[in-house]
Design an enzyme around this catalytic site. Sequence first.
Site, PDB file in Angstrom:
ATOM      1  N   ALA A   1       0.754  -1.194   0.118  1.00 22.10           N
ATOM      2  CA  ALA A   1      -0.004   0.067   0.062  1.00 22.10           C
ATOM      3  C   ALA A   1       0.907   1.204   0.022  1.00 22.10           C
ATOM      4  CB  ALA A   1      -0.804   0.037   1.310  1.00 22.10           C
ATOM      5  N   ASN A   2       0.197   2.199   0.087  1.00 16.01           N
ATOM      6  CA  ASN A   2       0.864   3.650   0.280  1.00 16.01           C
ATOM      7  C   ASN A   2       0.308   4.520   1.155  1.00 16.01           C
ATOM      8  OD1 ASN A   2      -0.880   5.354  -1.240  1.00 16.01           O
ATOM      9  ND2 ASN A   2      -0.293   4.102  -3.041  1.00 16.01           N
ATOM     10  N   ARG A   3       1.042   5.781   1.472  1.00 14.80           N
ATOM     11  CA  ARG A   3       0.564   6.644   2.379  1.00 14.80           C
ATOM     12  C   ARG A   3      -0.646   7.523   2.061  1.00 14.80           C
ATOM     13  NH1 ARG A   3       4.020   6.125   6.624  1.00 14.80           N
ATOM     14  NH2 ARG A   3       5.979   5.706   6.031  1.00 14.80           N
TER      15      ARG A   3
END
Length: 227
Positions: free
Chosen positions: A33-35
């Site tokens: 995932a990412n932020r």
Amino acid sequence: AATGAQAKPLAGRSAIVTSGPTHEPIDPVRYIANRSSGRQGHAIAEALAQAGAAVTLVSGPTRLADPAGVETVHVETAQQMLDACLTALPADIAVCAAAVADWRVSGKADQKLKKDSGSLPSLALTENPDILATLSKTGSTRPALVVGFAAETEAVLEHAMAKRKRKGCDWILANDVSEGTGTFGGDRNRIHFIDENGHQDWPDSTKVEVATTLTEKIAAHFAGTTT
Ligand code: CTP
Ligand code: CA
């Protein structure tokens, strides 16, 4: 400020907005995932709807509530996000604000990876479809106005202008997501707006303000005026 007849300048128009991160599964319990928080994309979906557009928001996993007056489609992976966008066509406007994972794990495991398998796992990656580029090249069903973002950490304008050409979209909202700017996952955004004529530097703003400014620009575009 919009008043009277101008209050719903996008009435009769339809829009697709992507928002949030994507989750790319590694095995049944793990993902990449990412932020991204989804704040910018959700604010844009809501602002377009307030301006009278019929909006389909295609959102990856976020902690945000579905915006009022918007049809929200929830997805997890980049491939699902692309499929939902293509299903939502035709549309007059597409705004790709999602932080789509660039890669997914090729051949994700059907069972949970185990520590006692005898060796460390290694993840082979494969490139995800580019939703913005795909929507920009859908031929007869291409939205009249396709808008993307460019998340950069260096040479922001240069990279973003090249990105606009490469992807075939009309406008790019470039932002600096270097560490310390707080843009990614945060509440504020400093946008460099890029179109075929060059660029404008927007002031440091909240993501809601960026959504309002973009919506005004889109309304002016369809009204045949410039801002
Ligand atoms: N985008 C997309 N689908 C992808 C990757 C990106 O729709 N698979 C969109 C994003 O929503 C954004 C724009 O493309 O509007 C630019 O995303 P960005 O990550 O900055 O660019 P990339 O082309 O992925 O290049 P890189 O990450 O290597 O800078
Ligand atoms: Ca990317």
